[in-house]
Design a protein around this motif. Structure first.
Motif, PDB file in Angstrom:
ATOM      1  N   GLN A 105      10.960 -31.687 -42.746  1.00  0.00           N
ATOM      2  CA  GLN A 105      12.290 -31.376 -43.263  1.00  0.00           C
ATOM      3  C   GLN A 105      12.630 -29.912 -43.036  1.00  0.00           C
ATOM      4  O   GLN A 105      13.770 -29.578 -42.678  1.00  0.00           O
ATOM      5  CB  GLN A 105      12.375 -31.721 -44.751  1.00  0.00           C
ATOM      6  CG  GLN A 105      13.788 -31.650 -45.314  1.00  0.00           C
ATOM      7  CD  GLN A 105      14.691 -32.732 -44.757  1.00  0.00           C
ATOM      8  OE1 GLN A 105      14.375 -33.906 -44.841  1.00  0.00           O
ATOM      9  NE2 GLN A 105      15.819 -32.337 -44.181  1.00  0.00           N
ATOM     10  N   TRP A 106      11.655 -29.028 -43.215  1.00  0.00           N
ATOM     11  CA  TRP A 106      11.896 -27.594 -42.987  1.00  0.00           C
ATOM     12  C   TRP A 106      12.261 -27.341 -41.525  1.00  0.00           C
ATOM     13  O   TRP A 106      13.186 -26.575 -41.234  1.00  0.00           O
ATOM     14  CB  TRP A 106      10.650 -26.794 -43.366  1.00  0.00           C
ATOM     15  CG  TRP A 106      10.834 -25.318 -43.101  1.00  0.00           C
ATOM     16  CD1 TRP A 106      11.461 -24.407 -43.895  1.00  0.00           C
ATOM     17  CD2 TRP A 106      10.392 -24.612 -41.931  1.00  0.00           C
ATOM     18  NE1 TRP A 106      11.451 -23.168 -43.300  1.00  0.00           N
ATOM     19  CE2 TRP A 106      10.805 -23.261 -42.095  1.00  0.00           C
ATOM     20  CE3 TRP A 106       9.699 -24.981 -40.786  1.00  0.00           C
ATOM     21  CZ2 TRP A 106      10.533 -22.281 -41.133  1.00  0.00           C
ATOM     22  CZ3 TRP A 106       9.435 -24.007 -39.824  1.00  0.00           C
ATOM     23  CH2 TRP A 106       9.842 -22.675 -39.994  1.00  0.00           C
ATOM     24  N   ILE A 107      11.568 -27.988 -40.615  1.00  0.00           N
ATOM     25  CA  ILE A 107      11.866 -27.821 -39.186  1.00  0.00           C
ATOM     26  C   ILE A 107      13.285 -28.299 -38.887  1.00  0.00           C
ATOM     27  O   ILE A 107      14.048 -27.629 -38.183  1.00  0.00           O
ATOM     28  CB  ILE A 107      10.842 -28.585 -38.329  1.00  0.00           C
ATOM     29  CG1 ILE A 107       9.467 -27.928 -38.444  1.00  0.00           C
ATOM     30  CG2 ILE A 107      11.290 -28.640 -36.864  1.00  0.00           C
ATOM     31  CD1 ILE A 107       8.343 -28.720 -37.815  1.00  0.00           C
ATOM     32  N   ILE A 108      13.645 -29.465 -39.436  1.00  0.00           N
ATOM     33  CA  ILE A 108      14.988 -30.009 -39.219  1.00  0.00           C
ATOM     34  C   ILE A 108      16.051 -29.076 -39.788  1.00  0.00           C
ATOM     35  O   ILE A 108      17.043 -28.744 -39.127  1.00  0.00           O
ATOM     36  CB  ILE A 108      15.104 -31.412 -39.842  1.00  0.00           C
ATOM     37  CG1 ILE A 108      14.248 -32.409 -39.056  1.00  0.00           C
ATOM     38  CG2 ILE A 108      16.561 -31.872 -39.876  1.00  0.00           C
ATOM     39  CD1 ILE A 108      14.098 -33.751 -39.727  1.00  0.00           C
ATOM     40  N   ASP A 109      15.839 -28.623 -41.023  1.00  0.00           N
ATOM     41  CA  ASP A 109      16.815 -27.752 -41.671  1.00  0.00           C
ATOM     42  C   ASP A 109      16.973 -26.421 -40.942  1.00  0.00           C
ATOM     43  O   ASP A 109      18.065 -25.846 -40.898  1.00  0.00           O
ATOM     44  CB  ASP A 109      16.406 -27.484 -43.120  1.00  0.00           C
ATOM     45  CG  ASP A 109      16.516 -28.704 -44.010  1.00  0.00           C
ATOM     46  OD1 ASP A 109      17.184 -29.674 -43.599  1.00  0.00           O
ATOM     47  OD2 ASP A 109      15.919 -28.690 -45.095  1.00  0.00           O
ATOM     48  N   THR A 110      15.877 -25.927 -40.376  1.00  0.00           N
ATOM     49  CA  THR A 110      15.877 -24.602 -39.762  1.00  0.00           C
ATOM     50  C   THR A 110      16.324 -24.606 -38.310  1.00  0.00           C
ATOM     51  O   THR A 110      17.069 -23.728 -37.871  1.00  0.00           O
ATOM     52  CB  THR A 110      14.468 -23.979 -39.855  1.00  0.00           C
ATOM     53  OG1 THR A 110      14.023 -23.995 -41.220  1.00  0.00           O
ATOM     54  CG2 THR A 110      14.470 -22.539 -39.344  1.00  0.00           C
TER      55      THR A 110
END
Length: 228
Positions: A105-110
Motif C-alpha cells: 500500500q505504501w508503494i502504491i500511495d507513494t
C-alpha cells in the motif's frame, strides 16, 4: 471477444474492461491500467465506432488497474464518467483505495498515482438505482475488496459486471484474495448479494468471464460464504 450480444470483453493485461454497444449509448466498464486508452479506442474503432461515440464510463472502484486510463479516455472521448461517491473523491486525487498489505500500500500511495479527473466531472452512482443500459442495468454497492466498490447487473441479460467483488481466475468463481481485501466480512456479504442474483454470465475484473458455471456451483459458494 463478444461474451453476449453487443457486450465485448477486452483484456488489458492486468484487468478486464467491457464495452456495451447499446445504441445510442456506448458504455465502457472500467479502463484498465495507465496507457491502455489506445487499445480500448482501437477496439471501439474495430467495432465501427469513433472515440466520440463513447457516451459513458462506469467505474467499479478506484484501483489503478481499473481507472488508470480513465483521465486519458475522458480527454479523448468526453464520455460521462459515473462512479460511487468514494471512488469519485479518490479519482479526483489520482489515488487508489487502501486495501493492500502495508508495504504494498505504501508503494502504491507513494509511486503509483494515475491521471486525475475533477470531481465535478463525475456523476455519482447510488446503490439501487437503474441505469438505461442493457434494458436496465442495476447499480449495486458491493464493498469489501475495497470500501468504494460497486458492481452492475443486467436482469434482462443475466450479465453481472462484478469488478473485483468476485474473481473468475483459473475457471473458478470465488472471492478476491483475502490478503488484498479491505473488509473480509463486507466482501462475503457483497458476494452473497451478487450470487443471489444467479447471474448467467459473470464478467469479473480478473479472469475469463464465466458463462459455463452451473447453478450448483453458485449455490455451493453461496452456502460456503453463508456458513463463514
Amino acid at each position: 471477444m463478444e461474451i453476449a450480444p453487443n457486450v465485448h470483453w477486452l483484456e488489458t493485461g492486468s484487468s478486464n474492461v467491457y464495452l456495451i454497444i447499446d445504441t445510442p449509448n456506448i458504455v465502457l466498464i472500467d479502463t484498465g491500467t495507465p496507457r491502455q486508452q489506445d487499445k480500448i479506442l482501437g477496439k471501439l474503432r474495430q467495432l465501427g465506432h469513433q472515440p466520440a461515440d463513447l457516451t459513458h464510463i462506469l467505474v467499479t472502484h478506484a484501483d489503478i488497474d481499473h481507472v488508470g486510463s480513465l483521465a486519458a479516455l475522458y480527454k479523448a472521448t468526453g464520455a460521462q464518467i459515473m462512479a460511487g461517491a468514494d471512488s469519485a473523491r479518490l479519482i479526483s486525487q489520482g489515488k487508489s483505495p487502501k486495501h493492500m498489505p502495508i508495504i504494498a500500500q505504501w508503494i502504491i500511495d507513494t509511486f503509483m498515482k494515475y491521471g486525475a479527473v475533477p470531481q465535478d466531472k463525475i456523476s455519482v452512482l447510488k446503490d439501487g438505482e437503474t441505469l438505461p443500459f442493457l434494458s436496465g442495468l442495476q447499480v449495486l454497492a458491493t464493498p469489501g475488496h475495497t470500501l468504494d466498490h460497486f458492481s452492475f447487473f443486467g436482469p434482462a441479460t443475466g450479465i453481472l459486471f462484478a469488478g473485483d467483488a468476485i474473481d473468475t481466475r483459473n475457471g473458478r468463481i470465488n472471492l478476491t484474495r483475502p490478503s488484498i481485501t479491505a473488509d473480509k466480512t463486507a466482501a462475503r456479504r457483497s458476494a452473497i448479494r451478487l450470487l443471489e442474483l444467479s447471474p448467467a454470465i459473470i464478467a469479473a475484473g480478473h479472469g475469463t468471464p464465466s458463462s459455463s458455471h452451473t447453478s450448483d456451483e453458485i449455490m455451493q459458494l453461496f452456502n460456503t460464504l453463508r456458513q463463514e
